[in-house]
Design a protein around this motif. Structure first.
Motif, PDB file in Angstrom:
ATOM      1  N   MET A   1       0.826  -1.213   0.000  1.00  0.00           N
ATOM      2  CA  MET A   1       0.000   0.000   0.000  1.00  0.00           C
ATOM      3  C   MET A   1       0.864   1.269   0.000  1.00  0.00           C
ATOM      4  O   MET A   1       0.342   2.378  -0.056  1.00  0.00           O
ATOM      5  CB  MET A   1      -0.959  -0.003   1.191  1.00  0.00           C
TER       6      MET A   1
ATOM      7  N   ALA B   1       0.278  -7.007   2.688  1.00  0.00           N
ATOM      8  CA  ALA B   1      -0.902  -6.174   2.507  1.00  0.00           C
ATOM      9  C   ALA B   1      -1.310  -6.011   1.044  1.00  0.00           C
ATOM     10  O   ALA B   1      -1.783  -4.957   0.632  1.00  0.00           O
ATOM     11  CB  ALA B   1      -0.688  -4.818   3.173  1.00  0.00           C
TER      12      ALA B   1
ATOM     13  N   VAL C   1       3.914 -12.568   1.678  1.00  0.00           N
ATOM     14  CA  VAL C   1       3.134 -12.930   2.868  1.00  0.00           C
ATOM     15  C   VAL C   1       1.683 -13.073   2.421  1.00  0.00           C
ATOM     16  O   VAL C   1       1.139 -12.188   1.756  1.00  0.00           O
ATOM     17  CB  VAL C   1       3.262 -11.876   3.982  1.00  0.00           C
ATOM     18  N   VAL C   2       1.081 -14.206   2.772  1.00  0.00           N
ATOM     19  CA  VAL C   2      -0.303 -14.474   2.382  1.00  0.00           C
ATOM     20  C   VAL C   2      -1.125 -14.794   3.626  1.00  0.00           C
ATOM     21  O   VAL C   2      -0.586 -15.223   4.637  1.00  0.00           O
ATOM     22  CB  VAL C   2      -0.398 -15.650   1.365  1.00  0.00           C
TER      23      VAL C   2
ATOM     24  N   GLU D   1       0.537 -16.213   7.164  1.00  0.00           N
ATOM     25  CA  GLU D   1       0.421 -15.403   8.377  1.00  0.00           C
ATOM     26  C   GLU D   1      -0.987 -15.455   8.957  1.00  0.00           C
ATOM     27  O   GLU D   1      -1.949 -15.043   8.318  1.00  0.00           O
ATOM     28  CB  GLU D   1       0.813 -13.954   8.054  1.00  0.00           C
TER      29      GLU D   1
ATOM     30  N   HIS E   1      -1.412  -5.403  10.069  1.00  0.00           N
ATOM     31  CA  HIS E   1      -2.460  -5.718   9.072  1.00  0.00           C
ATOM     32  C   HIS E   1      -2.677  -7.231   9.044  1.00  0.00           C
ATOM     33  O   HIS E   1      -1.736  -7.967   8.816  1.00  0.00           O
ATOM     34  CB  HIS E   1      -1.968  -5.205   7.722  1.00  0.00           C
ATOM     35  N   ILE E   2      -3.909  -7.689   9.238  1.00  0.00           N
ATOM     36  CA  ILE E   2      -4.125  -9.136   9.390  1.00  0.00           C
ATOM     37  C   ILE E   2      -5.224  -9.682   8.485  1.00  0.00           C
ATOM     38  O   ILE E   2      -6.112  -8.959   8.058  1.00  0.00           O
ATOM     39  CB  ILE E   2      -4.478  -9.509  10.861  1.00  0.00           C
ATOM     40  N   GLY E   3      -5.134 -10.987   8.243  1.00  0.00           N
ATOM     41  CA  GLY E   3      -6.201 -11.718   7.580  1.00  0.00           C
ATOM     42  C   GLY E   3      -7.103 -12.363   8.619  1.00  0.00           C
ATOM     43  O   GLY E   3      -7.018 -12.052   9.812  1.00  0.00           O
TER      44      GLY E   3
ATOM     45  N   VAL F   1      -6.359  -4.114  11.636  1.00  0.00           N
ATOM     46  CA  VAL F   1      -4.999  -3.956  12.157  1.00  0.00           C
ATOM     47  C   VAL F   1      -4.991  -4.324  13.645  1.00  0.00           C
ATOM     48  O   VAL F   1      -5.781  -3.791  14.419  1.00  0.00           O
ATOM     49  CB  VAL F   1      -4.509  -2.493  11.973  1.00  0.00           C
TER      50      VAL F   1
HETATM   51  O1  TUI Z   1       1.450  -6.630   5.851  1.00  0.00           O
HETATM   52  C1  TUI Z   1       1.361  -7.174   6.924  1.00  0.00           C
HETATM   53  N1  TUI Z   1       1.303  -6.506   8.085  1.00  0.00           N
HETATM   54  C2  TUI Z   1       1.341  -5.151   8.184  1.00  0.00           C
HETATM   55  S1  TUI Z   1       1.479  -4.045   6.931  1.00  0.00           S
HETATM   56  C3  TUI Z   1       1.384  -2.785   7.988  1.00  0.00           C
HETATM   57  S2  TUI Z   1       1.448  -1.124   7.478  1.00  0.00           S
HETATM   58  C4  TUI Z   1      -0.136  -0.648   7.778  1.00  0.00           C
HETATM   59  N2  TUI Z   1      -0.286   0.310   8.651  1.00  0.00           N
HETATM   60  C5  TUI Z   1      -1.504   0.756   8.919  1.00  0.00           C
HETATM   61  C6  TUI Z   1      -2.612   0.223   8.309  1.00  0.00           C
HETATM   62  C7  TUI Z   1      -2.473  -0.794   7.433  1.00  0.00           C
HETATM   63  C8  TUI Z   1      -1.202  -1.255   7.163  1.00  0.00           C
HETATM   64  C9  TUI Z   1       1.251  -3.235   9.242  1.00  0.00           C
HETATM   65  N3  TUI Z   1       1.233  -4.557   9.330  1.00  0.00           N
HETATM   66  N4  TUI Z   1       1.299  -8.520   7.006  1.00  0.00           N
HETATM   67  C10 TUI Z   1       1.281  -9.311   5.863  1.00  0.00           C
HETATM   68  C11 TUI Z   1      -0.096  -9.562   5.433  1.00  0.00           C
HETATM   69  N5  TUI Z   1      -0.505  -9.476   4.209  1.00  0.00           N
HETATM   70  N6  TUI Z   1      -1.125  -9.903   6.212  1.00  0.00           N
HETATM   71  C12 TUI Z   1      -2.211 -10.050   5.417  1.00  0.00           C
HETATM   72  C13 TUI Z   1      -1.782  -9.787   4.140  1.00  0.00           C
HETATM   73  C14 TUI Z   1      -2.505  -9.836   2.911  1.00  0.00           C
HETATM   74  C15 TUI Z   1      -3.799  -9.370   2.814  1.00  0.00           C
HETATM   75  C16 TUI Z   1      -4.445  -9.389   1.581  1.00  0.00           C
HETATM   76  C17 TUI Z   1      -1.874 -10.332   1.778  1.00  0.00           C
HETATM   77  C18 TUI Z   1      -2.525 -10.368   0.583  1.00  0.00           C
HETATM   78  C19 TUI Z   1      -3.797  -9.908   0.492  1.00  0.00           C
HETATM   79  O2  TUI Z   1      -4.380 -10.001  -0.705  1.00  0.00           O
HETATM   80  C20 TUI Z   1      -5.196  -8.942  -1.129  1.00  0.00           C
HETATM   81  C21 TUI Z   1      -5.321  -8.982  -2.601  1.00  0.00           C
HETATM   82  O3  TUI Z   1      -4.923  -7.970  -3.210  1.00  0.00           O
HETATM   83  O4  TUI Z   1      -5.744 -10.004  -3.122  1.00  0.00           O
END
Ligand code: TUI
Length: 309
Positions: free
Chosen positions: A73, A96, A116-117, A137, A144-146, A229
Motif C-alpha cells: 500500500m 498487505a 506474505v499471504v 500469516e 495488518h491481518i487476515g 490492524v
Molecule cells: O502486511 C502485513 N502486516 C502489516 S502491513 C502494515 S502497514 C499498515 N499500517 C496501517 C494500516 C495498514 C497497514 C502493518 N502490518 N502482514 C502481511 C499480510 N498481508 N497480512 C495479510 C496480508 C494480505 C492481505 C491481503 C496479503 C494479501 C492480500 O491479498 C489482497 C489482494 O490484493 O488479493
C-alpha cells in the motif's frame, strides 16, 4: 536444523524477523542476520531513498543474507521494488496485497520472492506466479491481518503448495517453532518478540507495554472498512472502536491513526500511538539480544523435537 528455507536463504536457523514498519530498521535487521536468522528491513510507508539508505547500512554491518519487506500500500511501492533490484537485495517479502506485478522483474534479477499471504487462494496464486516460498500469516499477528488462524492456515497452505511455507502469527518461542514445523512449515517469521530486542530502536515505553501485555490485551481496529490492524489496546484503540461502532466514516477514523505508529515507536507515546503487536505479546517476557533470543528459541525447539527415550 536444516530445512528448504534455511538452504534457499543461506541462513543458519529457520527464524525470520518480520519486516515491521518503523521497527525493522538497520540495527535490528543486521543483528538478526548476524545471529544466524534472516533480518528483514520493513519499508512500511517509507520513501524509496530511505529504503536504499537502510539497505546500504545493513550491508555495512553484515555480510550475511538479509531481506526487504515491501508493504504494497506504500505509494512509492514501484520505486522501492526497483531499489531492491538496484541494490542487489537477495530476498524480498511483501505484505498487505498482491505483488504479482513485480514478480517477473524480481525473478529476472535473481531475487528470492516470498510473499506474505493470509489465505490458501493467495498462496496458490503466488506459487503459480513464480514465488519461491510463502509466509502463511495467521490472524494472531500484529499489524495488518487476515482472518484465518495460524493453526488452521499453515497446514492448509502446506497442503496446497509445493514451495516451502514459513509460519507467522502467534509464534514467539521454541514451542511455536516446533509446532509450526509439525504443521508443515519449514521456518517461522516472528515480529512481536523482536520488538523488544536489545538492538531494536523501539522506544522503551513501547517495549514495556509489549513485555507487560497479557494474552487478551490486543485489539483489532479497522474491521468496518476492511483493513483490520491488530495492536495493543490503549486510549487510541478505545476511541477508534467506539467511533467504528457509531458508524464513523473512514476519513474520520484515519485521523486517529495518521502518524500514530511513528508516535509510538519513536516518541514512546503509548496513549495516542499505535502499539502494533501480536497476540503472542503475552509470551514476550524480557529484553534480550537477538543472539540470545534465537539461541533460546532453537534450544527449546530442538529439545521438543528430539526423540524422547
Ligand atoms: O502486511 C502485513 N502486516 C502489516 S502491513 C502494515 S502497514 C499498515 N499500517 C496501517 C494500516 C495498514 C497497514 C502493518 N502490518 N502482514 C502481511 C499480510 N498481508 N497480512 C495479510 C496480508 C494480505 C492481505 C491481503 C496479503 C494479501 C492480500 O491479498 C489482497 C489482494 O490484493 O488479493
Amino acid at each position: 536444523m536444516t530445512t528448504r528455507v534455511t538452504e534457499m536463504l543461506g541462513i543458519q536457523y529457520p527464524v525470520i524477523q518480520g519486516g515491521m514498519a518503523w521497527v525493522a530498521e538497520y540495527h535490528l535487521v543486521s543483528a538478526v542476520s548476524q545471529a544466524g536468522g534472516l533480518g528483514i528491513i520493513g519499508a512500511g510507508g517509507a520513501s524509496a531513498e530511505f529504503v536504499r539508505g537502510q539497505i546500504r547500512k545493513v550491508k555495512e554491518r553484515t555480510e550475511k543474507p538479509f531481506g526487504v519487506n515491501l508493504m504494497l500500500m506504500n505509494p512509492e511501492a514501484d520505486a522501492i521494488a526497483q531499489v531492491i533490484v538496484e541494490e542487489g537485495v537477495k530476498v524480498v517479502t511483501t505484505g498487505a496485497g498482491n505483488p504479482g506485478r513485480y514478480l517477473p522483474m524480481w525473478r529476472e534479477a535473481g531475487v528470492t520472492v516470498i510473499p506474505v499471504v493470509a489465505s490458501v487462494a493467495m498462496a496458490r496464486m503466488m506459487e503459480r506466479a513464480g514465488a519461491q516460498g510463502v509466509v502463511a500469516e495467521g490472524t494472531e499477528s500484529g499489524g495488518h491481518i487476515g482472518a484465518a488462524s495460524t493453526m488452521t492456515l499453515v497446514p492448509q497452505v502446506a497442503d496446497a503448495v509445493s514451495i516451502p511455507v514459513i509460519a507467522a502469527g502467534g509464534i514467539a518461542d521454541g514451542r511455536g517453532l516446533a509446532a509450526a514445523l509439525m504443521l508443515g512449515a519449514e521456518a517461522v517469521q516472528m515480529g512481536t518478540r523482536f520488538i523488544v530486542a536489545r538492538e531494536s530502536v523501539v522506544h522503551e515505553n513501547y517495549k514495556k507495554k509489549v513485555i507487560g501485555a497479557r494474552d487478551i490485551d490486543s485489539e483489532v481496529t479497522g474491521m468496518s472498512h476492511g483493513h483490520p490492524v491488530r495492536q495493543l489496546r490503549n486510549k487510541m484503540t478505545r476511541e477508534y472502536v467506539k467511533l467504528e461502532k457509531e458508524g464513523a466514516p473512514f476519513e474520520e477514523l484515519e485521523q486517529l491513526t495518521l502518524g500514530a505508529l511513528r508516535k509510538a515507536v519513536v516518541e514512546g507515546d503509548v496513549v495516542n500511538g499505535t502499539l502494533m503487536a501480536g497476540q503472542c505479546a503475552g509470551l514476550v517476557q524480557k529484553e534480550q539480544t537477538c543472539e540470545e533470543m534465537i539461541r533460546e528459541i532453537m534450544e527449546q525447539a530442538e529439545k521438543l523435537l528430539s526423540p524422547r527415550s
